[in-house]
Design an enzyme around this catalytic site. Structure first.
Site, PDB file in Angstrom:
ATOM      1  N   HIS A 240       0.865  -1.187   0.000  1.00  0.00           N
ATOM      2  CA  HIS A 240       0.000   0.000   0.000  1.00  0.00           C
ATOM      3  C   HIS A 240       0.901   1.236   0.000  1.00  0.00           C
ATOM      4  CE1 HIS A 240      -2.817   3.009   1.466  1.00  0.00           C
ATOM      5  NE2 HIS A 240      -3.791   2.178   1.169  1.00  0.00           N
ATOM      6  N   CYS A 278      -3.531   2.588  -4.622  1.00  0.00           N
ATOM      7  CA  CYS A 278      -4.462   3.378  -3.809  1.00  0.00           C
ATOM      8  C   CYS A 278      -4.496   4.797  -4.367  1.00  0.00           C
ATOM      9  CB  CYS A 278      -4.067   3.389  -2.339  1.00  0.00           C
ATOM     10  SG  CYS A 278      -5.198   4.435  -1.380  1.00  0.00           S
ATOM     11  N   HIS A 305      -7.538   0.468  -4.783  1.00  0.00           N
ATOM     12  CA  HIS A 305      -8.371   1.242  -3.851  1.00  0.00           C
ATOM     13  C   HIS A 305      -8.864   2.459  -4.602  1.00  0.00           C
ATOM     14  CE1 HIS A 305      -6.420  -0.074   0.268  1.00  0.00           C
ATOM     15  NE2 HIS A 305      -6.965  -1.079  -0.390  1.00  0.00           N
ATOM     16  N   ASP A 349     -12.504   2.941  -1.216  1.00  0.00           N
ATOM     17  CA  ASP A 349     -11.804   3.203   0.038  1.00  0.00           C
ATOM     18  C   ASP A 349     -12.754   4.034   0.893  1.00  0.00           C
ATOM     19  OD1 ASP A 349      -9.685   3.021   1.748  1.00  0.00           O
ATOM     20  OD2 ASP A 349      -8.356   4.327   0.655  1.00  0.00           O
ATOM     21  N   HIS A 350     -12.249   4.857   1.741  1.00  0.00           N
ATOM     22  CA  HIS A 350     -13.100   5.614   2.670  1.00  0.00           C
ATOM     23  C   HIS A 350     -14.273   6.276   1.965  1.00  0.00           C
ATOM     24  CE1 HIS A 350      -8.778   6.403   4.180  1.00  0.00           C
ATOM     25  NE2 HIS A 350      -9.152   5.171   4.447  1.00  0.00           N
ATOM     26  N   TYR A 366     -14.578   4.428   7.436  1.00  0.00           N
ATOM     27  CA  TYR A 366     -15.241   3.189   7.004  1.00  0.00           C
ATOM     28  C   TYR A 366     -16.724   3.185   7.372  1.00  0.00           C
ATOM     29  CZ  TYR A 366     -10.663   1.710   5.595  1.00  0.00           C
ATOM     30  OH  TYR A 366      -9.445   1.635   4.943  1.00  0.00           O
TER      31      TYR A 366
HETATM   32  C1  DNO Z   1      -6.510   3.222   5.747  1.00  0.00           C
HETATM   33  C2  DNO Z   1      -5.866   2.154   4.973  1.00  0.00           C
HETATM   34  C3  DNO Z   1      -4.497   1.743   5.454  1.00  0.00           C
HETATM   35  C4  DNO Z   1      -4.129   0.428   4.814  1.00  0.00           C
HETATM   36  C5  DNO Z   1      -2.825  -0.138   5.255  1.00  0.00           C
HETATM   37  C6  DNO Z   1      -2.428  -1.323   4.412  1.00  0.00           C
HETATM   38  O1  DNO Z   1      -7.658   3.433   5.623  1.00  0.00           O
HETATM   39  O2  DNO Z   1      -5.875   2.446   3.638  1.00  0.00           O
HETATM   40  O3  DNO Z   1      -4.497   1.611   6.816  1.00  0.00           O
HETATM   41  O4  DNO Z   1      -5.074  -0.534   5.126  1.00  0.00           O
HETATM   42  O5  DNO Z   1      -1.827   0.818   5.185  1.00  0.00           O
HETATM   43  O6  DNO Z   1      -1.392  -1.992   5.019  1.00  0.00           O
END
Ligand code: DNO
Length: 392
Positions: A240, A278, A305, A349-350, A366
């Site tokens: 990531h 991401c 992501h 993602d978020h 989340y």
């Molecule tokens: C936050 C996430 C990160 C991700 C980690 C992967 O929302 O995108 O915490 O899960 O960095 O190791």
């Protein structure tokens, strides 16, 4: 792409039943109860996998199998920890869970200063305020030499803020930066830990003398060590990117830009050594052209992501709608839908906190409604792109 969703295990208030109803196909999760560095047993993996499958879903991605600090800074426990990591990877491979996300950020995972930044419409999203972050560094951590890391302008804002900030606001800042965003992603500090600032300072000490080059060496060492297991079991590792994608708190960060990504992919040039693309993390860096990077790294991308940021003056950034911002998600969807691996796992993602999400106690970012809205938007963009592709 396969539509996946990050689910935090059986304790998650958002249930697998709910996820089926909104079109989720695959689950992204981890054995969150296993302490970092311990072996994930085949039995525990299979138990969770079967549970997920009993809802007609599949366990598509592990996020994350955490890489312990001693692997990152090359402490004496490194060899043992890498051995344990290899056993966990082999067990995941045996169980058929073959995409593994991790990160190589020292001490602190993702960083935000404000978890409920209000939008005019009454919803909120995650936010990073550079001056408030500098305040945490200069006035709360009181890290040595911090002044050299910030511009005179930012330091002036820190002094301004110091005149008005209350103790409660300071606690809130500490909570947002090193507690609430960290515990639930198996970070170093958890809610309820006493004196998080002291713990944090201790962690920073472990990295004294660790430069970007040393951290790169340690990442390449780790990847080279786990590749044989990945080859044997067909497991894809996908790092990531650092979030935000720039240097923080005097710590080296090494997955921040095109050159960094190129570096680690070439350092261990194996198709099992890949990237979590991401878009949210990458788009928070003004130096990143996210669309160009997706074109360039699609072949080595094992997980996507989808999220988008807008960068504001002063180095602040806000998590934007999935339909706008520097992430250009529709362009990314075009690129990844044409990817050779049609079932490339993708999760939104978020999302924003909205419509009652605020009092459910969800992990920051989340939310249910906010992420569901984002999934609907991404689903719509995917449908259009697929239609374009069919028509040639
Ligand atoms: C936050 C996430 C990160 C991700 C980690 C992967 O929302 O995108 O915490 O899960 O960095 O190791």
């Amino acid at each position: 792409m396969e539509k996946t969703w990050r689910w935090f295990g059986k304790k998650d208030k958002i249930t697998l039943q709910m996820l089926r109803q909104i079109g989720v196909e695959g689950i992204v999760t981890a054995l969150h109860d296993v302490p970092n560095g311990e072996i994930w047993t085949l039995e525990a993996i299979e138990d969770l996998k079967q549970y997920i499958e009993s809802y007609g879903l599949r366990w598509s991605v592990v996020e994350s199998l955490p890489v312990c600090e001693a692997i990152k800074y090359a402490g004496p426990e490194r060899e043992q920890l890498i051995e344990n990591y290899k056993i966990s990877l082999a067990n995941l491979g045996k169980a058929g869970v073959k995409t593994v996300c991790y990160n190589f950020m020292p001490v602190i995972d993702w960083i935000r200063t404000d978890l409920y930044h209000p939008w005019p419409d009454g919803s909120s999203s995650l936010y990073f305020d550079y001056a408030r972050f500098a305040y945490f560094d200069v006035k709360i951590l009181k890290r040595e030499g911090t002044e050299a890391d910030y511009s005179a302008d930012v330091l002036a804002k820190v002094e301004e803020l110091d005149k008005t900030i209350t103790e409660a606001e300071k606690d809130d800042l500490i909570d947002s930066i090193i507690v609430k965003t960290q515990g639930f992603v198996n970070g170093n500090i958890k809610e309820g830990d006493l004196n998080p600032v002291a713990i944090f300072k201790g962690l920073l000490k472990q990295y004294e003398g660790i430069t970007r080059d040393r951290l790169r060496e340690n990442m390449a060492y780790f990847l080279a060590a786990v590749m044989p297991v990945c080859e044997e079991y067909g497991v894809n590792m996908c790092v990531h990117p650092d979030d935000p994608p720039f240097q923080v708190l005097g710590l080296p960060r090494i997955v921040t830009c095109e050159e960094d990504i190129e570096w680690f992919l070439n350092a261990v040039d194996n198709p099992h050594n890949g990237l979590t693309f991401c878009a949210g993390s990458l788009s928070a860096g003004a130096h990143n052209d996210v669309v160009k990077m997706a074109e360039k790294f699609a072949k080595r991308t094992h997980f996507v992501h989808l999220r988008s940021c807008n960068i504001l003056p002063d180095g602040n950034f806000i998590e934007a709608s999935h339909l706008e911002g520097r992430g250009h998600l529709v362009d990314l969807i075009r690129i990844f839908e044409r990817h050779e691996k049609a079932d490339l796992p993708m999760r939104v993602d978020h999302g924003r906190t909205m419509l009652g999400d605020e009092d459910k106690g969800y992990n920051p970012g989340y939310s249910f409604h906010g992420r569901m809205l984002a999934l609907g938007q991404v689903d719509g963009m995917m449908a259009v792109v697929r239609d374009e592709m069919k028509k040639g």
